[in-house]
Design an enzyme around this catalytic site. Structure first.
Site, short mmCIF file in Angstrom:
data_model
loop_
_atom_site.label_atom_id
_atom_site.label_comp_id
_atom_site.label_asym_id
_atom_site.label_seq_id
_atom_site.Cartn_x
_atom_site.Cartn_y
_atom_site.Cartn_z
CE LYS A 295 -13.68 -15.97 0.94
NZ LYS A 295 -14.68 -16.55 -0.01
NE ARG B 277 -16.78 -27.06 -0.88
CZ ARG B 277 -17.70 -26.16 -0.56
NH1 ARG B 277 -17.50 -25.36 0.48
NH2 ARG B 277 -18.80 -26.04 -1.27
#
Length: 650
Positions: free
Chosen positions: A302, A363
């Site tokens: 990210k 997640r």
């Protein structure tokens, strides 16, 4: 002003002051106090550093406060929920519903061998949705227990929490973020609202823009239009990421590999591999036997700063450059990141950066470009869209089904019943499908990183434990690994997952049963073996010598849940199962009153790791003496550095 009005005004002012003092010092429940605590940490009770969190025995935690400055944003989410309660509460354990369940659990239940004889109870503890049959009749509970759990969910505002999540409210208040992973698998006509450039918008348009970008790029790679530096097609895909940027995608890739439709779509491809561990052995294995000229690398980060991922990315980049030259990077490396500028600095073409958003937790990101891009490159977009459709179907079930028919809500409440009221701290996930081999490792992260918390949304140290240690292995492998403990050692609740059909059916001539029937015979037998056990009298009837009876006796009464799916494991079913467990975990967090969407616990080790990394670099390159660590770590570092020096001297 008249004397009467003056006196009245003084009385009202005095009452307001008294009420304020009562709320300030915690003498009455106050639904807005959480905001005050977050913005005014001095309101919190000071506790010694060595007493924070797990240092308190459960019986002594109630009322303790933990309010780090990092939690300075107003708790809009909790205030919104609590303001809807007719009788606000500080912790869910303060409620009548929770305390009634504690009393109910303490009263105990008959042995499961007796409970399973009640056909009405079995029927009442079985729920079905879309060919997924959830049988939880092997739990130590009765029909009243289930109704009490539903009342607990109502009191905790579970449905309200789900609604706030869909509306894009900051249900991750410690980071001030929305939680919108359901938007990632939405249809184009769906609406999920989230933050965008300081405002709020329907994020579905952005999601499908990325999906369209992935489809266009993946099809060009698959049909050979996109070529590598040597002009050859790229048939191998290596995804580089860690944690949420790896586990979910790896699970799905393995789960659908033997699905006939997915296998056919991947037939002309090379391979799909994942590089996650910074251990150089993993990097070597990831490229073993592959030709750089035919390999496409997907770097997933990210921020494009994750230490392990970026070191692995540089390692693979070096492997490409050594064979193909510097110019190969833009043809052989793409990225999934929210930091396109850093990806460009790395050498990746900005047009080949596939974005995602800060409202996607790592997640929960498998249905974003994190998982979708590697899957689409290897299996094609048709299989990938089937996976997303499966997740979407479970999302809709979660959002619309009443609690008594809602699989994720029921599974979440069962998990709370087991951990918070029956004291079980572990759960085994046993899938009777080799294709599900990576399911347990992925759910380990989703569950334990989400709910491994010790403070409430308000910053209260919890008087009850949250989350469980989740682990597992596929089917009969698990039986020959840890089932000895399950039958005769510690009590560990088990989720059994099985399929009515095999992805690869085999029936050998002369065998009594097909291979899949052999597998499923164990699937049906093990839950009963755990529940029923084996009594001394039964052993005597079998002629077991008296001295062996204590060793062969099995107490039984060990809880499990059975999930039977009426088909084989395909891409759509894989998506359903994954979304089912994502939502189960969210329900647990909503009831416990914790933030299931942050993960500050992973930061400390990372920070300490940076200090160690700096020390190792300075010691190796400048001869700097090890310092700044405790005596144990100092000795170990000196030993490690010495061993490395000895190795180089040999």
């Amino acid at each position: 002003m008249s004397p009467v009005l003056s006196v009245t005004r003084r009385i009202l002012l005095s009452a307001l002051v008294i009420l304020g003092l009562i709320q300030l010092f915690g003498l009455a429940p106050n639904p807005t106090l959480s905001s005050s605590i977050r913005t005014n940490p001095q309101h919190a009770v000071t506790v010694p550093n060595n007493s924070i969190l797990r240092g308190f025995p459960v019986s002594q935690r109630k009322g303790k406060k933990f309010c780090p400055k990092a939690m300075g944003k107003p708790d809009v989410y909790q205030h919104t929920l609590r303001s809807k309660q007719t009788e606000p509460y500080r912790l869910i354990s303060d409620t009548d519903e929770w305390q009634a369940l504690e009393k109910h659990a303490a009263e105990g239940f008959p042995h499961l061998r007796h409970l399973l004889e009640d056909e009405k109870r079995v029927e009442g503890l079985t729920v079905e949705h879309d060919g997924m049959i959830l049988d939880f009749s092997r739990q130590s509970m009765n029909l009243d227990t289930l109704q009490m759990l539903f009342r607990l969910a109502t009191r905790a505002g579970v449905k309200d929490s789900i609604k706030l999540m869909v509306e894009g409210k900051p249900v991750n208040p410690t980071e001030g973020r929305s939680v919108l992973h359901m938007a990632l698998r939405s249809n184009k006509e769906d609406k999920f609202y989230g933050p965008s450039f300081g405002g709020v918008k329907n994020v579905v348009e952005d999601v499908h823009e990325v999906l369209d970008h992935i489809e266009d790029f993946s099809e060009r790679v698959r049909n050979g239009e996109w070529k590598g530096a040597t002009g050859r097609p790229l048939k191998n895909v290596l995804a580089v990421g860690i944690g949420g940027s790896y586990l979910g995608a790896d699970f799905v890739a393995r789960a659908v590999a033997a699905d006939p439709a997915a296998a056919k779509a991947a037939r002309s491809r090379g391979g799909l591999r994942f590089l996650s561990n910074v251990d150089p052995v993993d990097a070597a294995a990831a490229v073993e036997g592959w030709d750089p000229a035919e390999t496409l690398v997907v770097v997933i980060s990210k921020t494009f700063t994750t230490a392990e991922t970026m070191l692995n990315a540089r390692t693979v980049r070096s492997w490409l450059i050594d064979s193909l030259g510097d110019s190969s990077v833009s043809k052989h490396m793409v990225a999934v990141s929210a930091a396109p500028d850093k990806a460009a600095e790395f050498g990746i073409d900005p047009n080949n950066v596939f974005g995602f958003w800060d409202w996607v937790g790592g997640r929960y990101s498998v249905s974003s470009a994190v998982g979708v891009l590697p899957l689409a490159l290897h299996y094609g977009m048709a299989t990938t869209r089937e996976f997303l459709a499966g997740m979407r179907s479970m999302d809709r079930h979660f959002l619309t089904a009443p609690p008594e028919k809602n699989l994720p809500i029921i599974m979440g409440l069962l998990a709370i019943w087991q951990s918070s009221f029956q004291g079980f701290s572990t759960r085994a996930l046993v899938c009777y499908s080799q294709a599900m081999a990576k399911f347990a490792p992925h759910i380990q992260q989703v569950a334990m990183e989400s709910n491994g918390k010790s403070v409430s949304l308000s910053g209260d140290i919890l008087p009850y434990d949250c989350a469980e240690v989740e682990f597992g292995e596929p089917g009969t492998n698990a039986q020959h690994s840890f089932f000895q403990l399950l039958h005769q050692g510690r009590v560990v609740p088990v989720d059994f997952i099985g399929f009515a059909r095999s992805q690869v059916p085999i029936e050998m001539p002369g065998e009594d049963v097909a291979n899949h029937d052999e597998l499923m015979a164990n699937f049906f037998a093990q839950p009963d073996a755990l529940a029923l056990g084996r009594t001394p009298d039964e052993l005597r009837v079998e002629g077991v010598p008296e001295e062996l009876i204590p060793h062969k006796m099995m107490p039984g009464n060990r809880p499990s849940t059975v999930l039977l799916i009426d088909r084989f494991l395909d891409a759509r079913t894989t998506g359903q199962l994954l979304a089912l467990y994502e939502h189960r975990i969210a329900v647990q967090g909503f009831v416990w009153g914790i933030n299931s969407f942050d993960q500050y616990g992973v930061e400390l080790g990372k920070n300490l790791g940076r200090a160690v990394r700096k020390q190792l670099s300075e010691s190796r390159h400048q001869g700097t003496k090890v310092s700044g660590f405790n005596p144990s770590t100092t000795r170990l570092l000196n030993r490690y550095l010495g061993l490395e020096a000895d190795r180089h001297d040999q």
